[in-house]
Motif scaffolding. Structure first.
Motif, PDB file in Angstrom:
ATOM      1  N   PRO A   1       0.796  -1.230   0.000  1.00  0.00           N
ATOM      2  CA  PRO A   1       0.000   0.000   0.000  1.00  0.00           C
ATOM      3  C   PRO A   1       0.829   1.280   0.000  1.00  0.00           C
ATOM      4  O   PRO A   1       0.454   2.270  -0.648  1.00  0.00           O
ATOM      5  CB  PRO A   1      -0.825  -0.111   1.286  1.00  0.00           C
ATOM      6  N   GLU A   2       1.954   1.289   0.753  1.00  0.00           N
ATOM      7  CA  GLU A   2       2.735   2.520   0.882  1.00  0.00           C
ATOM      8  C   GLU A   2       3.232   3.046  -0.466  1.00  0.00           C
ATOM      9  O   GLU A   2       3.367   4.257  -0.649  1.00  0.00           O
ATOM     10  CB  GLU A   2       3.934   2.299   1.807  1.00  0.00           C
ATOM     11  N   THR A   3       3.520   2.147  -1.379  1.00  0.00           N
ATOM     12  CA  THR A   3       4.040   2.564  -2.690  1.00  0.00           C
ATOM     13  C   THR A   3       3.050   2.305  -3.810  1.00  0.00           C
ATOM     14  O   THR A   3       3.350   2.593  -4.971  1.00  0.00           O
ATOM     15  CB  THR A   3       5.352   1.825  -2.998  1.00  0.00           C
ATOM     16  N   ASP A   4       1.885   1.786  -3.474  1.00  0.00           N
ATOM     17  CA  ASP A   4       0.866   1.430  -4.475  1.00  0.00           C
ATOM     18  C   ASP A   4       1.488   0.580  -5.581  1.00  0.00           C
ATOM     19  O   ASP A   4       1.405   0.894  -6.774  1.00  0.00           O
ATOM     20  CB  ASP A   4       0.224   2.692  -5.068  1.00  0.00           C
ATOM     21  N   THR A   5       2.092  -0.519  -5.163  1.00  0.00           N
ATOM     22  CA  THR A   5       2.837  -1.372  -6.082  1.00  0.00           C
ATOM     23  C   THR A   5       2.419  -2.826  -5.900  1.00  0.00           C
ATOM     24  O   THR A   5       2.208  -3.282  -4.785  1.00  0.00           O
ATOM     25  CB  THR A   5       4.353  -1.245  -5.835  1.00  0.00           C
ATOM     26  N   LEU A   6       2.320  -3.545  -7.026  1.00  0.00           N
ATOM     27  CA  LEU A   6       1.982  -4.954  -7.021  1.00  0.00           C
ATOM     28  C   LEU A   6       3.172  -5.763  -7.525  1.00  0.00           C
ATOM     29  O   LEU A   6       3.713  -5.482  -8.596  1.00  0.00           O
ATOM     30  CB  LEU A   6       0.768  -5.215  -7.920  1.00  0.00           C
ATOM     31  N   TYR A   7       3.577  -6.760  -6.730  1.00  0.00           N
ATOM     32  CA  TYR A   7       4.690  -7.646  -7.089  1.00  0.00           C
ATOM     33  C   TYR A   7       4.119  -9.029  -7.411  1.00  0.00           C
ATOM     34  O   TYR A   7       3.283  -9.545  -6.660  1.00  0.00           O
ATOM     35  CB  TYR A   7       5.683  -7.762  -5.932  1.00  0.00           C
ATOM     36  N   VAL A   8       4.612  -9.628  -8.515  1.00  0.00           N
ATOM     37  CA  VAL A   8       4.153 -10.956  -8.922  1.00  0.00           C
ATOM     38  C   VAL A   8       5.361 -11.805  -9.291  1.00  0.00           C
ATOM     39  O   VAL A   8       6.153 -11.424 -10.167  1.00  0.00           O
ATOM     40  CB  VAL A   8       3.166 -10.894 -10.103  1.00  0.00           C
ATOM     41  N   ALA A   9       5.499 -12.956  -8.640  1.00  0.00           N
ATOM     42  CA  ALA A   9       6.627 -13.860  -8.889  1.00  0.00           C
ATOM     43  C   ALA A   9       6.230 -14.902  -9.931  1.00  0.00           C
ATOM     44  O   ALA A   9       5.233 -15.616  -9.753  1.00  0.00           O
ATOM     45  CB  ALA A   9       7.040 -14.542  -7.589  1.00  0.00           C
ATOM     46  N   ASN A  10       7.017 -15.002 -11.010  1.00  0.00           N
ATOM     47  CA  ASN A  10       6.744 -15.922 -12.110  1.00  0.00           C
ATOM     48  C   ASN A  10       7.668 -17.131 -12.038  1.00  0.00           C
ATOM     49  O   ASN A  10       8.896 -16.998 -12.188  1.00  0.00           O
ATOM     50  CB  ASN A  10       6.945 -15.216 -13.447  1.00  0.00           C
ATOM     51  N   SER A  11       7.092 -18.304 -11.852  1.00  0.00           N
ATOM     52  CA  SER A  11       7.915 -19.495 -11.652  1.00  0.00           C
ATOM     53  C   SER A  11       8.589 -19.970 -12.936  1.00  0.00           C
ATOM     54  O   SER A  11       9.684 -20.535 -12.893  1.00  0.00           O
ATOM     55  CB  SER A  11       7.064 -20.628 -11.077  1.00  0.00           C
ATOM     56  N   ALA A  12       7.971 -19.748 -14.093  1.00  0.00           N
ATOM     57  CA  ALA A  12       8.497 -20.320 -15.336  1.00  0.00           C
ATOM     58  C   ALA A  12       9.678 -19.560 -15.909  1.00  0.00           C
ATOM     59  O   ALA A  12      10.645 -20.164 -16.377  1.00  0.00           O
ATOM     60  CB  ALA A  12       7.391 -20.430 -16.380  1.00  0.00           C
ATOM     61  N   ASP A  13       9.626 -18.225 -15.876  1.00  0.00           N
ATOM     62  CA  ASP A  13      10.720 -17.453 -16.483  1.00  0.00           C
ATOM     63  C   ASP A  13      11.666 -16.822 -15.468  1.00  0.00           C
ATOM     64  O   ASP A  13      12.642 -16.166 -15.822  1.00  0.00           O
ATOM     65  CB  ASP A  13      10.184 -16.385 -17.434  1.00  0.00           C
ATOM     66  N   GLY A  14      11.390 -16.999 -14.179  1.00  0.00           N
ATOM     67  CA  GLY A  14      12.281 -16.487 -13.133  1.00  0.00           C
ATOM     68  C   GLY A  14      12.179 -15.001 -12.882  1.00  0.00           C
ATOM     69  O   GLY A  14      13.020 -14.436 -12.175  1.00  0.00           O
ATOM     70  N   ASN A  15      11.129 -14.362 -13.390  1.00  0.00           N
ATOM     71  CA  ASN A  15      10.991 -12.915 -13.230  1.00  0.00           C
ATOM     72  C   ASN A  15      10.094 -12.547 -12.045  1.00  0.00           C
ATOM     73  O   ASN A  15       9.069 -13.202 -11.797  1.00  0.00           O
ATOM     74  CB  ASN A  15      10.382 -12.285 -14.482  1.00  0.00           C
ATOM     75  N   LEU A  16      10.481 -11.482 -11.360  1.00  0.00           N
ATOM     76  CA  LEU A  16       9.598 -10.796 -10.421  1.00  0.00           C
ATOM     77  C   LEU A  16       9.083  -9.568 -11.168  1.00  0.00           C
ATOM     78  O   LEU A  16       9.837  -8.635 -11.439  1.00  0.00           O
ATOM     79  CB  LEU A  16      10.341 -10.377  -9.156  1.00  0.00           C
ATOM     80  N   ASN A  17       7.790  -9.593 -11.531  1.00  0.00           N
ATOM     81  CA  ASN A  17       7.185  -8.459 -12.237  1.00  0.00           C
ATOM     82  C   ASN A  17       6.664  -7.446 -11.228  1.00  0.00           C
ATOM     83  O   ASN A  17       6.020  -7.819 -10.240  1.00  0.00           O
ATOM     84  CB  ASN A  17       6.031  -8.920 -13.118  1.00  0.00           C
ATOM     85  N   ILE A  18       6.916  -6.165 -11.482  1.00  0.00           N
ATOM     86  CA  ILE A  18       6.496  -5.096 -10.588  1.00  0.00           C
ATOM     87  C   ILE A  18       5.568  -4.161 -11.351  1.00  0.00           C
ATOM     88  O   ILE A  18       5.932  -3.623 -12.407  1.00  0.00           O
ATOM     89  CB  ILE A  18       7.715  -4.326 -10.047  1.00  0.00           C
ATOM     90  N   TYR A  19       4.341  -3.973 -10.829  1.00  0.00           N
ATOM     91  CA  TYR A  19       3.308  -3.199 -11.512  1.00  0.00           C
ATOM     92  C   TYR A  19       2.879  -1.993 -10.681  1.00  0.00           C
ATOM     93  O   TYR A  19       2.909  -2.034  -9.450  1.00  0.00           O
ATOM     94  CB  TYR A  19       2.063  -4.055 -11.766  1.00  0.00           C
ATOM     95  N   ASN A  20       2.425  -0.965 -11.373  1.00  0.00           N
ATOM     96  CA  ASN A  20       1.745   0.143 -10.723  1.00  0.00           C
ATOM     97  C   ASN A  20       0.399  -0.361 -10.219  1.00  0.00           C
ATOM     98  O   ASN A  20      -0.360  -0.987 -10.973  1.00  0.00           O
ATOM     99  CB  ASN A  20       1.554   1.297 -11.710  1.00  0.00           C
ATOM    100  N   GLY A  21       0.089  -0.084  -8.954  1.00  0.00           N
ATOM    101  CA  GLY A  21      -1.123  -0.620  -8.349  1.00  0.00           C
ATOM    102  C   GLY A  21      -2.398   0.045  -8.803  1.00  0.00           C
ATOM    103  O   GLY A  21      -3.487  -0.475  -8.545  1.00  0.00           O
TER     104      GLY A  21
END
Length: 346
Positions: free
Chosen positions: A103-123
């Motif tokens: 909430p403090e940064t209005d950010t969504l983090y999503v961990a992807n198991s197949a490609d090894g990426n942590l995707n970071i989105y604007n909330g």
């Protein structure tokens, strides 16, 4: 002489029987009231077009949104909990597992198991801000947030937890290393420790995130596949679930001693603690939710297993709405949906 009318024997018998029936009915109604299930299904939210396995949840409390990973169709689903409907789907992911809204940064983090990426989105817009890659085969999984330090923690690989600065979205410090892929883990809010389920090694790793020092707690003999975990910090307890056998086991947070262990629903992947009622809810993929009442820190009562849906083993305990949300994948001719349960109190 006063003559009193006699009550006919048949009438007297009817009166007695009527009173007996009424008493029985009253007792039965009272018993039913006392035996009311601790959870009641109050809503089903359809998820049109969602296929396959559904994974971990997070909450956007300001917008009253429930957000979770649609691992089976490479998406993130956004549900308006107040309106009770699906409002957004983020596509183009790669087998997403963990999700975390800050909430403090209005950010969504999503961990992807197949490609090894942590995707970071604007909330707000869900625009992609950044990707952090942890390498091929790294299997990024669960995410947790330390609000005091403003750090996001991610479990990945054959035994590591990485820290990301939530204000800069850059990796910081040195990864915590141990043997075995981290499954469910939790951060101590009133202390420096991380408690990590390491199913491959049948143990719990206890890491001091300030010093990096680590100790290990073994599972009880014959127990394996420890995946979900939740903390009861008020009573200094670590609560885990094992799939082999299907049990809930409670540890003393300060000593690592096992204080309780009870049979539970099978194929569990999430476990929740209701602090107001001092209850434990276990989501089992076999199609049930197990409920346990905490009597005191060392004693727990099995309140039973209650029907959910086949494969509904992930979800979130939404404290401010006092509801349990579980993800039900498509099964038995029914489409994907969110099951919403309301706790019941005697």
């Amino acid at each position: 002489m006063i003559v009193r009318a006699k009550t006919p024997a048949r009438s007297l018998l009817a009166t007695v029987l009527t009173g007996s029936v009424l008493a029985t009915l009253s007792f039965s109604a009272l018993a039913q009231e006392r035996e009311a299930p601790p959870l009641r299904l109050v809503q089903e939210i359809p998820l049109p077009g969602v296929q396959g396995r559904l994974d971990h949840f997070t909450i956007d409390p300001k917008r009253k949104r429930v957000i979770f990973s649609g691992l089976g169709n490479d998406s993130v689903q956004v549900v308006d909990a107040f309106a009770g409907r699906q409002i957004r789907q983020i596509d183009g992911l790669s087998q997403p597992q963990g999700s975390l809204y800050v909430p403090e940064t209005d950010t969504l983090y999503v961990a992807n198991s197949a490609d090894g990426n942590l995707n970071i989105y604007n909330g707000t817009s869900f625009a992609l801000i950044k990707r952090i890659n942890f390498g091929p085969g790294s299997d990024p999984d669960n995410l947790r947030y330390d609000a005091a330090a403003k750090r996001v923690y991610l479990g990945y690989g054959e035994g590591a937890i990485a820290a990301i600065d939530a204000t800069t979205n850059e990796r910081v410090g040195t990864d915590f290393k141990f043997k075995g892929h981290p499954e469910g883990f939790q951060l101590e809010k009133n202390g420096p420790r991380i408690f990590v389920n390491i199913a491959d090694e049948k143990l719990i790793a206890v890491i001091d995130r300030k010093t990096g020092k680590m100790s290990e707690w073994k599972l009880p003999p014959g127990h394996a596949a420890n995946f979900p975990m939740v903390l009861d910090e008020a009573r200094r307890r670590v609560i885990i679930g094992t799939r082999k056998p299907s049990r809930v086991t409670v540890y003393n947070m300060d000593t690592g001693a096992v204080v309780a262990s009870l049979p539970s629903t099978g194929d569990m992947d999430d476990i929740f603690y209701d602090g107001d009622r001092q209850r434990i809810y276990v989501a089992g993929g076999e199609g049930f939710v197990s409920v346990f009442q905490q009597i005191d820190a060392d004693h727990y009562k099995d309140m039973g297993k209650f029907a959910s849906a086949l494969g509904a083993r992930t979800g979130v305990w939404y404290v401010s709405r006092d509801r349990l949300y579980l993800a039900a994948p498509p099964a038995g001719g029914l489409g994907a949906r969110i099951l919403v349960f309301e706790p019941q109190t005697d």
